[in-house]
Motif scaffolding. Structure first.
Motif, mmCIF file in Angstrom:
data_model
loop_
_atom_site.group_PDB
_atom_site.id
_atom_site.type_symbol
_atom_site.label_atom_id
_atom_site.label_comp_id
_atom_site.label_asym_id
_atom_site.label_seq_id
_atom_site.Cartn_x
_atom_site.Cartn_y
_atom_site.Cartn_z
ATOM 1 N N LEU A 323 0.814 -1.061 0.255
ATOM 2 C CA LEU A 323 -0.030 -0.041 0.134
ATOM 3 C C LEU A 323 0.969 1.166 0.122
ATOM 4 C CD1 LEU A 323 -3.038 -0.625 2.389
ATOM 5 C CD2 LEU A 323 -3.105 -0.488 0.005
ATOM 6 N N ALA A 324 1.836 1.227 0.924
ATOM 7 C CA ALA A 324 2.900 2.357 1.095
ATOM 8 C C ALA A 324 3.556 2.611 -0.367
ATOM 9 C CB ALA A 324 3.749 2.022 1.979
ATOM 10 N N ILE A 325 3.901 1.543 -1.245
ATOM 11 C CA ILE A 325 4.737 1.766 -2.440
ATOM 12 C C ILE A 325 3.649 2.346 -3.375
ATOM 13 C CG2 ILE A 325 5.542 0.554 -4.327
ATOM 14 C CD1 ILE A 325 6.377 -1.579 -1.965
ATOM 15 N N GLN A 327 0.960 3.963 -2.837
ATOM 16 C CA GLN A 327 0.612 5.436 -2.348
ATOM 17 C C GLN A 327 1.776 6.598 -2.743
ATOM 18 O OE1 GLN A 327 -2.023 6.608 -0.228
ATOM 19 N NE2 GLN A 327 -1.615 8.382 -1.230
ATOM 20 N N LEU A 328 3.029 6.067 -2.435
ATOM 21 C CA LEU A 328 4.006 6.844 -2.618
ATOM 22 C C LEU A 328 4.236 7.136 -4.185
ATOM 23 C CD1 LEU A 328 6.419 6.081 0.271
ATOM 24 C CD2 LEU A 328 5.454 8.305 -0.177
ATOM 25 N N GLY A 329 3.791 5.857 -4.835
ATOM 26 C CA GLY A 329 4.074 5.751 -6.435
ATOM 27 C C GLY A 329 3.085 6.655 -7.074
ATOM 28 N N ASP A 331 1.649 9.353 -5.490
ATOM 29 C CA ASP A 331 2.068 10.646 -5.160
ATOM 30 C C ASP A 331 3.268 11.250 -6.209
ATOM 31 O OD1 ASP A 331 0.275 10.543 -3.258
ATOM 32 O OD2 ASP A 331 1.451 10.234 -1.560
ATOM 33 N N PHE A 332 3.926 10.193 -6.303
ATOM 34 C CA PHE A 332 5.128 10.855 -7.254
ATOM 35 C C PHE A 332 4.710 11.286 -8.558
ATOM 36 C CE2 PHE A 332 8.851 9.565 -10.099
ATOM 37 C CZ PHE A 332 9.543 10.547 -9.761
ATOM 38 N N GLN A 335 3.361 14.274 -8.888
ATOM 39 C CA GLN A 335 4.125 15.538 -8.937
ATOM 40 C C GLN A 335 4.931 15.633 -10.423
ATOM 41 O OE1 GLN A 335 4.812 17.629 -6.559
ATOM 42 N NE2 GLN A 335 2.790 16.621 -5.648
ATOM 43 N N VAL A 336 4.972 14.462 -11.055
ATOM 44 C CA VAL A 336 6.192 14.794 -12.396
ATOM 45 C C VAL A 336 5.314 14.421 -13.525
ATOM 46 C CG1 VAL A 336 8.061 13.842 -10.933
ATOM 47 C CG2 VAL A 336 6.656 12.227 -12.377
ATOM 48 N N GLN A 351 -6.715 6.991 -5.673
ATOM 49 C CA GLN A 351 -6.164 7.464 -4.201
ATOM 50 C C GLN A 351 -7.240 6.900 -3.342
ATOM 51 O OE1 GLN A 351 -3.480 8.600 -2.997
ATOM 52 N NE2 GLN A 351 -2.540 9.833 -4.457
ATOM 53 N N SER A 355 -7.248 4.660 0.221
ATOM 54 C CA SER A 355 -7.589 4.928 1.423
ATOM 55 C C SER A 355 -8.657 4.056 2.119
ATOM 56 C CB SER A 355 -7.955 6.487 1.631
ATOM 57 O OG SER A 355 -9.218 6.709 2.118
#
Lengths: 568, 130
Positions: A323-325, A327-329, A331-332, A335-336, A351, A355
């Protein structure tokens, strides 16, 4: 048997030697101042079975009567020294001679004289000139009466003796009352039971007896001549204690003639003692039974939680990293990369899904934590108020009124305050979600004996019994209530009636686990007038919750645990 | 590919999950403010720290070879490394316990997985500002 002091003691047993029988013929004293009359009398009785004495005057007659105690005196009235009436009067005056039967002999044939003689205590009257056979017949009749009277007296004394022995050996106390309400006797058991009341019964009018129930019973039985009983009466004892007795009063049956009453006292102290012991034993038994049930419940619960807990911890770890991967993926990437409208929506959906997944995993972890309680004396009302505070804002927004009736006399007991607040929070949230908008949330708490109607399935499983004092909390809503088909599944993990995303389905399961770990119970039901009701019961102290919480080793599911947690 | 700038703060990520350390690194580096190094073996954490001299270390609590708490213990014992700030990344502490962002339990900082980019950056800034 104690005879009442104001009653004459039974007359000393008359000398058995005087009793007329074949070996001891009746003794008859013949009194006349005229020797010829004496001779006729003597002749008419001689040769029959009598001992005969003679006296030729009043004074001599008294003298012989005193010395020889005849059974019967044939007494002439007209005598020069002392007339027969005077002799009779003196005989009756003297206790030693009062019992001697007197038959007057006289030529006086006047009814007044006869009545005078009988009034003086004579038993009969023979008019001169008399026929010898008549004299003999009358003497014989009177001797027979005398004999029968004496036999009767003896028999009576024997009966009294038997009665006394019976009364003496009775366990029950027996008190005899005469028609006037005076105590005629009481046996030793009665004396013992009556204690301080005994003396009062003897020295006071019935109207002044104590205690009052004893007085009233005695008065009623005498006045109404029917049986009266008092199931339990407390008799004050010399040592200041009271003795419980059962009192039965019955009129003494004597055809139409009132003959007083008898009071029977039964000592109840032994029975009360046995009853109390039985009661103690029975409540001890039911308490052990309850504790056993609770312990068993906890074992089962602990075993279930143990496996679920391990699984949950494992799953949480395994799922949370991916989940963390993700989530951060995400989020990244946000951004890009610049996204068009559709891609932005896709990202938003992803997202949200993340959650939700996180919520489920969190619920699972919460669920695995339930066996840890941090117990300290705590007031249940405080937890209710704190939890209410947390939902107050949302309740106001939903236009839901709150009504509380919190009993201030509820004792503190060991609770895990945070967990207890979680319980109430879950229940308030459920009530709130059920009502959606507009309604009333009612919360009542008290400390009272639990009624049979309070005992739902969980309460019975937890071993609660009607009548025992419990801390009781009722939470009621005015929502649509619970569908009958759902009632049995409400507490199952992952069962939910809420829309997706609104609940994990673990709330009630977690709630019940927390309550159970506290030795309590929670049951849900529909109220007759609509809406649902949650009823929570907690034993005040005993139950497993107050056995000293052992400091268990830190739970194995995470090093990060605060070490103060107590494992159950 | 890592541009070394003197002003950039250095962060060491210790977690047995390479994809996770990569995502963390990408998010951190994307700000342009941090130099980040990944270490996927707990037992190598100390050597990496000596090598890299980070300003901040993120430690996974549960790693197959060594626990993050043990690594932290060793850091504190090491005279050269004891000043380095560190925080735990954990899958066990729940969001309720951490609230949003990091939580302090027994004096240690915990960050619950899954962590969002915003939360991560906020916690990093907070720790480096101390």
């Amino acid at each position: 048997m104690s005879d009442a002091p104001d009653r004459p003691a039974p007359a000393p047993t008359a000398a058995p030697a005087a009793a007329p029988d074949s070996a001891n013929p009746p003794c008859v004293l013949l009194v006349d101042d005229i020797p010829a009359n004496l001779r006729v009398l003597y002749e008419s009785l001689n040769g029959r079975d009598y001992r005969l004495l003679v006296a030729n005057g009043g004074a001599q007659a008294l003298d012989i009567a005193e010395r020889s105690r005849p059974d019967l005196i044939l007494l002439d009235i007209m005598m020069p020294d002392m007339d027969g009436f005077e002799v009779c009067r003196r005989l009756k005056e003297n206790a030693d001679t009062a019992d001697i039967a007197v038959v007057f002999l006289s030529a006086l044939d006047d009814a007044a004289d006869k009545i005078h003689g009988l009034e003086l205590g004579a038993v009969d009257y023979v008019t001169k000139p008399f026929h010898p056979d008549e004299v003999a017949a009358r003497v014989e009749t009177h001797c027979k009466i005398l004999r029968l009277e004496r036999e009767l007296g003896q028999r009576n004394r024997q009966l009294e003796l038997v009665r006394d022995r019976i009364l003496h050996s009775m366990v029950e106390g027996v008190v005899g009352l005469d028609v006037e309400g005076r105590v005629s006797f009481f046996n030793p058991a009665a004396e013992r039971m009556l204690g301080q009341a005994a003396a009062r019964l003897l020295t006071h009018e019935i109207a002044n007896w104590e205690p009052a129930p004893l007085r009233d019973t005695a008065i009623t039985v005498l006045a109404e001549r029917r049986e009266v009983s008092v199931d339990e009466l407390a008799l004050p004892q010399a040592d200041g204690s009271t003795l419980p007795v059962e009192l039965r009063a019955a009129p003494i049956a004597d055809a139409d003639y009132p003959a007083g009453a008898v009071l029977v006292l039964r000592d109840l102290s032994e029975r009360r003692r046995v009853e109390a012991k039985l009661h103690r034993t029975s409540s001890e038994l039911s308490r052990s039974h309850r504790e056993l049930r609770a312990a068993q419940m906890q074992l089962v619960q602990a075993a279930k939680l143990e496996s679920v807990g391990r699984l949950a911890a494992g799953v949480a770890h395994e799922v949370k990293n991916p989940l963390a991967i993700v989530q951060l993926g995400l989020d990244f990437l946000e951004q890009v990369i610049s996204f068009d409208e559709i891609s932005t929506q896709v990202l938003a959906d992803m997202q949200q899904a993340l959650s939700r997944a996180d919520t489920v995993v969190r619920g699972l972890l919460d669920f695995s934590r339930e066996r840890e309680l941090d117990l300290r004396p705590y007031a249940v009302n405080k937890a209710i108020r704190n939890s209410l505070q947390l939902v107050r804002h949302e309740l106001t927004q939903r236009n839901i009124a709150v009504r509380t009736e919190l009993d201030v006399d509820i004792p503190d007991r060991p609770f895990d305050a945070d967990k207890l607040q979680q319980v109430f929070l879950n229940l308030f949230m459920n009530a709130m979600h059920a009502m959606e908008r507009d309604g009333t949330l009612s919360i009542r708490s008290d400390y009272a004996p639990v009624t049979a109607a309070d005992l739902g399935p969980h309460a019975r499983d937890a071993g609660f019994l009607p009548g025992e004092h419990v801390i009781r909390i009722a939470i009621e809503d005015t929502g649509p209530g619970i569908a009958p088909a759902d009632l049995g599944r409400l507490f199952d993990p992952y069962f939910t009636t809420k829309r997706q995303g609104e609940g994990t389905g673990l709330g009630l399961s977690v709630t019940r686990n927390i309550v159970t770990l506290h030795g309590g119970s929670i049951d849900l039901e529909n109220r007759p007038d609509g809406g649902a009701r949650a009823l929570l019961l907690f034993p005040p102290q005993n139950a497993p919750a107050d056995t000293a919480p052992q400091q268990a080793e830190s739970v194995a599911i995470g090093h990060a645990h605060p070490p103060s947690a107590t494992q159950w | 590919m890592v541009t070394h700038t003197v002003s950039k703060k250095k962060i060491l990520l210790v977690d047995d999950e390479p994809a996770l350390t990569r995502m963390l690194r990408l998010n951190l580096e994307q700000t342009g403010r941090f130099e980040v190094r990944e270490e996927n073996r707990g037992t190598n954490a100390l050597r990496a720290a000596r090598d890299f001299r980070p300003d901040l270390i993120f430690l996974d609590v549960m790693m197959p070879d060594i626990g993050g708490d043990e690594v932290a213990e060793q850091l504190k014992q090491d005279p050269e490394l004891r000043k380095i700030k560190y925080a735990f990344l954990t899958a066990i502490v729940t969001k309720r316990e951490t609230g949003t962002g990091a939580a302090e339990i027994s004096g240690e900082t915990f960050l619950a997985k899954p962590v969002k980019r915003d939360e991560l950056l906020a916690v990093v800034d907070e720790l480096l500002a101390e």
